[in-house]
Design a protein around this motif. Structure first.
Motif, short mmCIF file in Angstrom:
data_model
loop_
_atom_site.label_atom_id
_atom_site.label_comp_id
_atom_site.label_asym_id
_atom_site.label_seq_id
_atom_site.Cartn_x
_atom_site.Cartn_y
_atom_site.Cartn_z
N LEU A 51 48.50 32.49 29.40
CA LEU A 51 49.35 33.56 29.91
C LEU A 51 49.57 34.58 28.80
O LEU A 51 49.93 34.22 27.68
N ARG A 70 34.44 35.21 37.02
CA ARG A 70 35.85 34.98 37.29
C ARG A 70 36.09 35.05 38.79
O ARG A 70 35.35 35.69 39.53
N ALA A 113 39.52 35.50 41.28
CA ALA A 113 40.94 35.70 41.51
C ALA A 113 41.31 35.13 42.88
O ALA A 113 40.44 35.02 43.76
N PRO A 148 46.73 43.24 34.40
CA PRO A 148 47.09 42.25 35.43
C PRO A 148 45.91 41.93 36.35
O PRO A 148 45.77 40.80 36.81
N GLU A 149 45.06 42.90 36.62
CA GLU A 149 43.91 42.66 37.50
C GLU A 149 42.83 41.78 36.87
O GLU A 149 41.86 41.41 37.53
N THR A 166 43.62 38.87 35.88
CA THR A 166 44.09 37.52 36.21
C THR A 166 43.11 36.82 37.13
O THR A 166 42.75 37.34 38.19
N GLN A 198 42.20 29.09 33.40
CA GLN A 198 43.06 30.10 34.02
C GLN A 198 43.49 31.14 33.00
O GLN A 198 43.97 30.81 31.91
N THR A 245 46.05 34.42 33.00
CA THR A 245 47.08 35.13 33.74
C THR A 245 47.63 36.24 32.87
O THR A 245 48.07 35.99 31.74
N SER A 303 50.43 39.16 32.75
CA SER A 303 51.67 39.64 33.37
C SER A 303 51.88 41.11 33.05
O SER A 303 51.50 41.60 31.99
#
Length: 129
Positions: A11, A38, A40, A88-89, A91, A124, A126, A128
Motif C-alpha cells: 500500500l 496486472r 484490477a 490510484p488507477e 491499483t 497486490q 494498492t 491510495s
C-alpha cells in the motif's frame, strides 16, 4: 518447470514508489522473456511491461511509460518492476510471467498474456489517493 514468486507489493500513497520483484526457479535457462501484467477488480488482465533475456530491452504499456522501469538480474534469476509516480488507477494485482524460448524469438516483444508460459501467484499493489 519454471516457478515464479512475486513479492514487494503493498500500500502506497499516490505519487509514491514500489519495487515488486519476481524470483524464478526451475528451468530458468529456458526463459526468453519476462513479463509483468496486472488485473484490477472487475477489469481484464492487461500488459504492463516485458524485458528480454539479457535485460537490455524493455517495452512498456503506454499507461505506465515514463513512470515504470524494469530490470533483470540473471545471476539471481530475478526481475524487478520499479514503479514511480504511482496513481490510484495503478491499483491491481501484479503478475510476473515467463516465456520459454522458441526459435525466432530474438528481437521480438510479447505483450499478450497467451504468449507467456508460466505465471506467478501475483502481488497486490494498492495506491491510495
Amino acid at each position: 518447470q519454471v516457478q515464479l514468486v512475486e513479492s514487494g507489493g503493498g500500500l502506497v500513497q499516490a505519487g509514491g514508489s514500489l519495487r515488486p520483484s519476481c524470483a524464478a526457479s526451475g528451468g530458468t535457462f529456458s526463459i526468453y522473456a519476462m513479463g509483468w501484467f496486472r488485473q484490477a477488480p472487475g477489469k481484464e488482465r492487461e500488459f504492463v511491461a516485458t524485458i528480454n533475456r539479457s535485460g537490455g530491452s524493455t517495452v512498456f504499456a503506454d499507461s505506465v511509460k515514463g513512470r515504470f522501469t524494469s530490470s533483470r538480474d540473471n545471476a539471481k534469476n530475478a526481475v524487478f518492476l520499479q514503479m514511480s509516480s504511482l496513481k490510484p488507477e495503478d491499483t491491481a494485482v501484479y503478475y510476473c510471467s515467463a516465456r520459454r524460448y522458441r526459435p525466432g524469438d530474438s528481437g521480438h516483444y510479447y505483450t499478450r498474456g497467451n504468449e507467456y508460459d508460466y505465471w506467478g501467484q501475483g502481488t497486490q499493489v494498492t495506491v491510495s489517493s
